[in-house]
Design a protein around this motif. Structure first.
Motif, PDB file in Angstrom:
ATOM      1  N   VAL A  73       0.821  -1.211   0.000  1.00  0.00           N
ATOM      2  CA  VAL A  73       0.000   0.000   0.000  1.00  0.00           C
ATOM      3  C   VAL A  73       0.855   1.261   0.000  1.00  0.00           C
ATOM      4  CG1 VAL A  73      -0.254   0.237   2.507  1.00  0.00           C
ATOM      5  CG2 VAL A  73      -2.090   1.001   1.002  1.00  0.00           C
ATOM      6  N   ASN A  74       2.089   1.170   0.456  1.00  0.00           N
ATOM      7  CA  ASN A  74       2.954   2.346   0.502  1.00  0.00           C
ATOM      8  C   ASN A  74       3.635   2.661  -0.817  1.00  0.00           C
ATOM      9  OD1 ASN A  74       3.650   3.682   3.435  1.00  0.00           O
ATOM     10  ND2 ASN A  74       2.846   1.597   3.634  1.00  0.00           N
ATOM     11  N   VAL A  75       3.730   1.685  -1.726  1.00  0.00           N
ATOM     12  CA  VAL A  75       4.521   1.936  -2.932  1.00  0.00           C
ATOM     13  C   VAL A  75       3.749   1.837  -4.241  1.00  0.00           C
ATOM     14  CG1 VAL A  75       6.658   1.189  -1.810  1.00  0.00           C
ATOM     15  CG2 VAL A  75       5.348  -0.456  -3.147  1.00  0.00           C
ATOM     16  N   VAL A  76       2.598   1.201  -4.242  1.00  0.00           N
ATOM     17  CA  VAL A  76       1.856   1.093  -5.503  1.00  0.00           C
ATOM     18  C   VAL A  76       0.436   1.622  -5.342  1.00  0.00           C
ATOM     19  CG1 VAL A  76       3.200  -0.774  -6.528  1.00  0.00           C
ATOM     20  CG2 VAL A  76       1.346  -1.338  -4.971  1.00  0.00           C
ATOM     21  N   GLU A 158      18.870  -4.224 -13.588  1.00  0.00           N
ATOM     22  CA  GLU A 158      19.636  -4.031 -14.825  1.00  0.00           C
ATOM     23  C   GLU A 158      18.751  -3.531 -15.969  1.00  0.00           C
ATOM     24  OE1 GLU A 158      21.468  -7.770 -15.585  1.00  0.00           O
ATOM     25  OE2 GLU A 158      23.089  -7.475 -14.119  1.00  0.00           O
ATOM     26  N   VAL A 159      17.437  -3.804 -15.881  1.00  0.00           N
ATOM     27  CA  VAL A 159      16.560  -3.477 -17.010  1.00  0.00           C
ATOM     28  C   VAL A 159      15.353  -2.625 -16.618  1.00  0.00           C
ATOM     29  CG1 VAL A 159      17.206  -5.554 -18.273  1.00  0.00           C
ATOM     30  CG2 VAL A 159      15.243  -5.632 -16.723  1.00  0.00           C
ATOM     31  N   SER A 160      15.218  -2.290 -15.327  1.00  0.00           N
ATOM     32  CA  SER A 160      13.981  -1.636 -14.903  1.00  0.00           C
ATOM     33  C   SER A 160      14.203  -0.797 -13.655  1.00  0.00           C
ATOM     34  CB  SER A 160      12.910  -2.708 -14.618  1.00  0.00           C
ATOM     35  OG  SER A 160      11.752  -2.148 -14.036  1.00  0.00           O
ATOM     36  N   GLU A 161      13.330   0.202 -13.468  1.00  0.00           N
ATOM     37  CA  GLU A 161      13.293   0.975 -12.238  1.00  0.00           C
ATOM     38  C   GLU A 161      12.324   0.382 -11.230  1.00  0.00           C
ATOM     39  OE1 GLU A 161      15.181   3.666 -11.381  1.00  0.00           O
ATOM     40  OE2 GLU A 161      16.281   3.092 -13.198  1.00  0.00           O
ATOM     41  N   ALA A 162      11.755  -0.767 -11.539  1.00  0.00           N
ATOM     42  CA  ALA A 162      10.804  -1.407 -10.633  1.00  0.00           C
ATOM     43  C   ALA A 162      11.454  -1.711  -9.292  1.00  0.00           C
ATOM     44  CB  ALA A 162      10.271  -2.699 -11.257  1.00  0.00           C
ATOM     45  N   LEU A 163      10.680  -1.517  -8.216  1.00  0.00           N
ATOM     46  CA  LEU A 163      11.165  -1.868  -6.896  1.00  0.00           C
ATOM     47  C   LEU A 163      11.111  -3.388  -6.714  1.00  0.00           C
ATOM     48  CD1 LEU A 163       9.374   0.812  -4.668  1.00  0.00           C
ATOM     49  CD2 LEU A 163      11.671   0.906  -5.666  1.00  0.00           C
ATOM     50  N   VAL A 164      12.076  -3.930  -5.995  1.00  0.00           N
ATOM     51  CA  VAL A 164      12.091  -5.358  -5.668  1.00  0.00           C
ATOM     52  C   VAL A 164      11.751  -5.499  -4.189  1.00  0.00           C
ATOM     53  CG1 VAL A 164      13.475  -7.455  -5.538  1.00  0.00           C
ATOM     54  CG2 VAL A 164      13.745  -5.885  -7.478  1.00  0.00           C
ATOM     55  N   ILE A 165      10.640  -6.167  -3.926  1.00  0.00           N
ATOM     56  CA  ILE A 165      10.070  -6.257  -2.580  1.00  0.00           C
ATOM     57  C   ILE A 165      10.051  -7.721  -2.156  1.00  0.00           C
ATOM     58  CG2 ILE A 165       8.009  -5.828  -1.196  1.00  0.00           C
ATOM     59  CD1 ILE A 165       7.404  -3.514  -3.218  1.00  0.00           C
ATOM     60  N   ASP A 180      21.174  -4.080   1.571  1.00  0.00           N
ATOM     61  CA  ASP A 180      21.817  -2.981   0.852  1.00  0.00           C
ATOM     62  C   ASP A 180      22.702  -3.499  -0.273  1.00  0.00           C
ATOM     63  OD1 ASP A 180      20.552  -1.373   2.668  1.00  0.00           O
ATOM     64  OD2 ASP A 180      22.366  -0.780   3.743  1.00  0.00           O
ATOM     65  N   GLU A 181      23.537  -4.464   0.024  1.00  0.00           N
ATOM     66  CA  GLU A 181      24.468  -4.988  -0.962  1.00  0.00           C
ATOM     67  C   GLU A 181      23.745  -5.625  -2.142  1.00  0.00           C
ATOM     68  OE1 GLU A 181      27.765  -8.569  -1.166  1.00  0.00           O
ATOM     69  OE2 GLU A 181      27.688  -7.344   0.655  1.00  0.00           O
ATOM     70  N   TRP A 182      22.644  -6.303  -1.873  1.00  0.00           N
ATOM     71  CA  TRP A 182      21.916  -7.000  -2.930  1.00  0.00           C
ATOM     72  C   TRP A 182      20.987  -6.078  -3.712  1.00  0.00           C
ATOM     73  CZ3 TRP A 182      20.101 -11.753   0.436  1.00  0.00           C
ATOM     74  CH2 TRP A 182      21.224 -12.540   0.726  1.00  0.00           C
ATOM     75  N   GLY A 183      20.717  -4.894  -3.192  1.00  0.00           N
ATOM     76  CA  GLY A 183      19.830  -3.972  -3.890  1.00  0.00           C
ATOM     77  C   GLY A 183      18.355  -4.259  -3.687  1.00  0.00           C
ATOM     78  N   LEU A 184      18.003  -4.858  -2.554  1.00  0.00           N
ATOM     79  CA  LEU A 184      16.592  -5.087  -2.246  1.00  0.00           C
ATOM     80  C   LEU A 184      15.969  -3.766  -1.803  1.00  0.00           C
ATOM     81  CD1 LEU A 184      16.979  -8.398  -0.190  1.00  0.00           C
ATOM     82  CD2 LEU A 184      16.587  -8.143  -2.655  1.00  0.00           C
ATOM     83  N   ASP A 185      14.758  -3.498  -2.275  1.00  0.00           N
ATOM     84  CA  ASP A 185      14.148  -2.195  -1.998  1.00  0.00           C
ATOM     85  C   ASP A 185      13.275  -2.187  -0.758  1.00  0.00           C
ATOM     86  OD1 ASP A 185      15.113  -0.520  -4.228  1.00  0.00           O
ATOM     87  OD2 ASP A 185      14.147  -2.074  -5.432  1.00  0.00           O
ATOM     88  N   TRP A 211      12.036   4.793  -0.493  1.00  0.00           N
ATOM     89  CA  TRP A 211      11.498   5.928   0.259  1.00  0.00           C
ATOM     90  C   TRP A 211      11.050   7.058  -0.666  1.00  0.00           C
ATOM     91  CZ3 TRP A 211       9.307   5.484   4.509  1.00  0.00           C
ATOM     92  CH2 TRP A 211       9.798   4.676   5.533  1.00  0.00           C
ATOM     93  N   LYS A 212      11.749   7.254  -1.756  1.00  0.00           N
ATOM     94  CA  LYS A 212      11.321   8.289  -2.708  1.00  0.00           C
ATOM     95  C   LYS A 212       9.947   7.961  -3.276  1.00  0.00           C
ATOM     96  CE  LYS A 212      16.028   9.614  -4.047  1.00  0.00           C
ATOM     97  NZ  LYS A 212      17.037   9.622  -5.140  1.00  0.00           N
ATOM     98  N   VAL A 213       9.721   6.696  -3.560  1.00  0.00           N
ATOM     99  CA  VAL A 213       8.419   6.271  -4.083  1.00  0.00           C
ATOM    100  C   VAL A 213       7.353   6.400  -3.003  1.00  0.00           C
ATOM    101  CG1 VAL A 213       7.110   4.328  -5.015  1.00  0.00           C
ATOM    102  CG2 VAL A 213       9.472   4.724  -5.768  1.00  0.00           C
ATOM    103  N   ILE A 214       7.683   5.985  -1.782  1.00  0.00           N
ATOM    104  CA  ILE A 214       6.716   6.053  -0.683  1.00  0.00           C
ATOM    105  C   ILE A 214       6.308   7.496  -0.403  1.00  0.00           C
ATOM    106  CG2 ILE A 214       6.435   5.667   1.811  1.00  0.00           C
ATOM    107  CD1 ILE A 214       8.345   3.223   1.447  1.00  0.00           C
ATOM    108  N   GLU A 215       7.280   8.379  -0.354  1.00  0.00           N
ATOM    109  CA  GLU A 215       6.987   9.777  -0.038  1.00  0.00           C
ATOM    110  C   GLU A 215       6.143  10.454  -1.102  1.00  0.00           C
ATOM    111  OE1 GLU A 215      10.957  11.087   0.412  1.00  0.00           O
ATOM    112  OE2 GLU A 215      11.123  10.472   2.522  1.00  0.00           O
TER     113      GLU A 215
END
Length: 392
Positions: A73-76, A158-165, A180-185, A211-215
């Motif tokens: 609910v916070n991101v989509v 590598e191919v998208s700005e989609a968040l990985v949840i 952080d290292e793996w790039g999980l959002d 957080w940018k998407v949530i805000e």
């Protein structure tokens, strides 16, 4: 049989350490007082280590599912396109939550019992640039699969700005997580599994990108609005009344994990998985997942020459030992053994010995002791190897 004796070996809720039980019996304190703020200060840095992040980890009073809903609910928004990588029942739970919010959800189906293929998901996301978020379970509780969520995030980004949840409810604090290292959002977990607490606390961490998407989202809900938890956590408090007794327990859990050392915790879970898998191989009980896909926190078995439910009934009746059955399309076809949290190799040897007796009683032809011996051999090999490495 002792009336109050039980062995709980399901993939959550899990047994609670005595030190944690004692912590949760502390007298109640004011949830806006200095004692609570100090406790939250103590908890924050230790939770970050479990998540592998520099971001604060927000604590919600609710089940893990409440945090899955918060992540959505916070991101989509209603009408947004998202992709759920469905490797079992709990991948599908993401789908059900999205549908409840009128989100345009598509499932990427993976054969149950098999881990996701990051490159296959990457190709699908690349072909569908409108996808705003990709959801996956880390450990798929219903099948015992551990998904390569780190490689998934790298492939998607590598191919998208989609968040990985990621839903890490049934494995975090039992397997290494490097958010952080793996790039999980966004990463979510719950209290009642490898964190060794009763159900009732959920945890969420979000990346700077998330957080940018949530805000920018004007409709984040009320109780599940993650900005409220973030802003209050910065002041060492919570936006709503917290489950204080569970926080007492959490503080003790995190101290226990720190004392053991997280690397040792993860090694213990891998050892218990390998002991369990070796035992069932020796007993000719088919594993539902490949070795490379098997989770360190839960092992699933799919018997071919005895009834899974009859076996579960037998071990419950004879030993008050509880293991989990299958869910959805796997109901009655598999059984699942939890080995996470307050569980040690000694417990593995105990439940394997009991299970061997139950296998004989349901008609399975085995050599008593074969499974335990295989597990013992794994224990010796792995512990001796670790001792050699430690001596170098």
């Amino acid at each position: 049989m002792l009336t109050d004796y039980q062995l709980l070996r399901i993939p959550g809720p899990t047994p609670i350490p005595p030190s944690v039980e004692r912590a949760m019996t502390k007298p109640m304190i004011g949830h806006r007082g200095n004692e609570t703020s100090q406790m939250i200060q103590n908890i924050k840095p230790k939770l970050k280590k479990v998540f592998g992040t520099e971001q604060d980890v927000m604590m919600l009073t609710g089940s893990g599912t409440s945090c899955l809903e918060a992540a959505i609910v916070n991101v989509v928004h209603p009408g947004d396109k998202v992709l759920v990588v469905a490797t079992g029942v709990f991948g599908n739970r993401f789908t059900k939550i999205c549908e409840a919010y009128q989100i345009d959800v598509e499932e990427f189906h993976v054969e149950w019992g098999t881990a996701l293929d990051p490159e296959a998901v990457k190709a699908h996301v690349q072909a569908n640039p409108e996808i705003k978020a990709v959801f996956s379970t880390y450990c798929e509780t219903s099948t015992g699969v551990l998904n390569p969520v780190g490689r998934l995030a790298q492939a998607v980004h590598e191919v998208s700005e989609a968040l990985v949840i990621v839903d890490g409810v049934s494995c975090m604090a039992g397997v290494e997580t490097k958010m952080d290292e793996w790039g999980l959002d966004i990463v979510v977990t719950g209290a009642q599994k490898a964190l060794m607490l009763p159900a009732g606390l959920g945890f969420v961490a979000a990346s700077e990108r998330a957080w940018k998407v949530i805000e920018s989202n004007p409709k984040r809900g009320f109780y599940l609005d993650l900005t409220k938890y973030r802003d209050n956590l910065a002041k060492d408090t919570t936006p709503f009344t917290p489950a204080l007794s569970l926080l007492f327990g959490l503080e003790q859990v995190l101290e226990n994990l720190e004392t053991e050392g997280l690397e040792n915790v993860y090694a213990r879970h891998r050892l218990m998985r390998d002991m369990t898998r070796a035992a069932f191989k020796a007993l000719d009980v088919p594993l539902f997942t490949k070795d490379e896909d098997g989770s360190p926190t839960v092992t699933s078995l799919k018997p071919t020459d005895f009834d899974a439910e009859a076996f579960r009934k037998e071990i419950k009746g004879s030993f008050n030992l509880t293991v989990a059955g299958g869910q959805a399309e796997l109901k009655g076809k598999i059984f699942r053994v939890g080995h996470m949290g307050y569980c040690a190799p000694t417990d593995v040897l105990q439940y394997l010995a009991a299970m061997e007796i139950a296998l004989v009683k349901v008609g399975k032809k085995i050599q008593l002791g074969a499974g335990v011996a295989a597990a013992q051999q794994v224990y010796l090999e792995q512990t001796q190897q670790r001792e050699l490495e430690g001596a170098k």
